[in-house]
Enzyme design. Structure first.
Site, PDB file in Angstrom:
ATOM      1  N   GLY A 183       7.241  -8.942   2.764  1.00  0.00           N
ATOM      2  CA  GLY A 183       7.084 -10.024   1.927  1.00  0.00           C
ATOM      3  C   GLY A 183       4.725 -10.701   2.492  1.00  0.00           C
ATOM      4  O   GLY A 183       4.572 -10.986   2.392  1.00  0.00           O
ATOM      5  N   SER A 188       0.863  -1.364  -0.053  1.00  0.00           N
ATOM      6  CA  SER A 188      -0.142   0.180  -0.146  1.00  0.00           C
ATOM      7  C   SER A 188       1.185   1.040  -0.113  1.00  0.00           C
ATOM      8  O   SER A 188       0.095   2.378  -0.387  1.00  0.00           O
ATOM      9  CB  SER A 188      -1.177   0.369   1.359  1.00  0.00           C
ATOM     10  OG  SER A 188      -0.448   0.223   2.439  1.00  0.00           O
ATOM     11  N   GLU A 221      10.940  -8.670  -5.320  1.00  0.00           N
ATOM     12  CA  GLU A 221      11.553  -7.901  -4.296  1.00  0.00           C
ATOM     13  C   GLU A 221      12.861  -7.629  -4.360  1.00  0.00           C
ATOM     14  O   GLU A 221      13.352  -6.596  -4.416  1.00  0.00           O
ATOM     15  CB  GLU A 221      10.703  -7.122  -3.435  1.00  0.00           C
ATOM     16  CG  GLU A 221       9.320  -7.025  -3.427  1.00  0.00           C
ATOM     17  CD  GLU A 221       8.447  -6.575  -2.164  1.00  0.00           C
ATOM     18  OE1 GLU A 221       7.792  -6.126  -2.469  1.00  0.00           O
ATOM     19  OE2 GLU A 221       8.342  -7.335  -1.514  1.00  0.00           O
ATOM     20  N   ASP A 225       8.082  -4.574   6.036  1.00  0.00           N
ATOM     21  CA  ASP A 225       6.442  -4.527   6.828  1.00  0.00           C
ATOM     22  C   ASP A 225       7.274  -4.548   8.379  1.00  0.00           C
ATOM     23  O   ASP A 225       6.706  -4.518   9.600  1.00  0.00           O
ATOM     24  CB  ASP A 225       6.428  -6.053   7.321  1.00  0.00           C
ATOM     25  CG  ASP A 225       5.206  -6.654   5.810  1.00  0.00           C
ATOM     26  OD1 ASP A 225       4.050  -5.764   5.722  1.00  0.00           O
ATOM     27  OD2 ASP A 225       6.115  -7.201   5.038  1.00  0.00           O
TER      28      ASP A 225
HETATM   29  C1  5RP Z   1       5.041  -6.440  -0.260  1.00  0.00           C
HETATM   30  C2  5RP Z   1       6.180  -5.927   0.837  1.00  0.00           C
HETATM   31  C3  5RP Z   1       5.768  -4.681   0.957  1.00  0.00           C
HETATM   32  O1  5RP Z   1       5.758  -3.898   0.892  1.00  0.00           O
HETATM   33  C4  5RP Z   1       5.322  -4.748   2.792  1.00  0.00           C
HETATM   34  O2  5RP Z   1       4.181  -5.950   3.525  1.00  0.00           O
HETATM   35  C5  5RP Z   1       4.282  -3.520   3.732  1.00  0.00           C
HETATM   36  O3  5RP Z   1       3.655  -3.393   2.390  1.00  0.00           O
HETATM   37  P1  5RP Z   1       2.317  -1.743   3.468  1.00  0.00           P
HETATM   38  O4  5RP Z   1       3.303  -0.763   2.471  1.00  0.00           O
HETATM   39  O5  5RP Z   1       1.002  -2.335   2.401  1.00  0.00           O
HETATM   40  O6  5RP Z   1       2.604  -2.025   4.497  1.00  0.00           O
HETATM   41  O7  5RP Z   1       6.776  -6.188   1.056  1.00  0.00           O
HETATM   42  O8  5RP Z   1       5.238  -8.251  -0.429  1.00  0.00           O
END
Ligand code: 5RP
Length: 233
Positions: free
Chosen positions: A97, A30, A105, A86
């Site tokens: 992830g 997001s 990524e 995360d």
């Molecule tokens: C996806 C990721 C995202 O960068 C991670 O989950 C963070 O997401 P968000 O910005 O929605 O909190 O690693 O694989």
């Protein structure tokens, strides 16, 4: 404070790292989505960049935002990758992830001259592991691989994890990554030794990649209610 506001502050500050002519790794999630949207507005104003998306979802969002895309196979360099996380721990060691895009990524972040991580303040932690660590595995023999992954946490000094196969919430079937793999989410509370855990996970046959991003991000942009703080190492 709305986390949307904080994410937007971080994403907007990251635009300052983008220069005309750059090849950009476009992150997933997001926060990265907000960056993609804001970047699209700059492209509409005449900025010339090419994007390499880290997921099919980001490819769709970037195309929608009018950002020209470049296949990674045709890229001779990636100047900058901007992506979310995360968790952001000491020395910008990351857990990534949550969205299931960690393999692409990591390939793209590792190939980039600079990785900038963008997040709201809630992602800053003093130790990694409260967020369950995603581990991408081949579907073949997944229950054997899951047991070996479980063992890694004991060997490396962490608490015994709860290891669960990620489900696709809509179908109830295993979640499948863009690369056709499964994800194990490994919850252990605190990852005692992230570098050792990363190395041991890579040594398990069937593990394709894990969500520990160590020594990759050099800049962290942390959004808050009124703006963003830029941290560099
Ligand atoms: C996806 C990721 C995202 O960068 C991670 O989950 C963070 O997401 P968000 O910005 O929605 O909190 O690693 O694989």
């Amino acid at each position: 404070m709305s986390s949307e506001t904080a994410k937007t502050h971080a994403a907007r500050a990251a635009l300052n790292y983008v220069k005309d002519g750059m090849v950009l790794g476009l992150g997933s999630g997001s926060t990265a989505d907000i960056f993609t949207e804001l970047l699209g507005l700059r492209v509409a104003d005449g900025l010339k960049v090419q994007g390499i998306p880290t997921s099919q979802r980001t490819a769709d969002a970037a195309a929608e935002a009018g950002i020209p895309l470049l296949s990674i196979e045709h890229a001779d360099r990636i100047d900058l990758t901007v992506d979310g996380a995360d968790e952001i721990g000491p020395d910008f060691a990351l857990i990534k992830g949550g969205g299931g895009c960690l393999l692409r990524e990591k390939i793209i972040a590792n190939a980039s001259d600079l990785m900038v991580v963008i997040a709201d303040e809630s992602k800053i932690v003093s130790t990694l592991g409260a967020f369950a660590l995603p581990v991408e595995i081949d579907p073949f023999g997944f229950s054997i691989t899951a047991r070996k992954v479980f063992d890694v946490f004991g060997i490396t000094g962490s608490a015994r994890p709860a290891v669960s196969l990620r489900e696709d919430k809509r179908s109830g079937k295993p979640f499948i990554t863009d690369g056709g793999h499964y994800i194990l989410d490994c919850a252990c509370g605190v990852i005692a030794d992230p570098a050792k855990t990363a190395a041991q996970l890579c040594a398990v046959p069937g593990v394709v990649e894990h969500g520990l991003f160590i020594d990759l991000a050099r800049v962290a942009i942390i959004g808050g209610e009124h703006g963003a703080e830029i941290l560099e190492r």
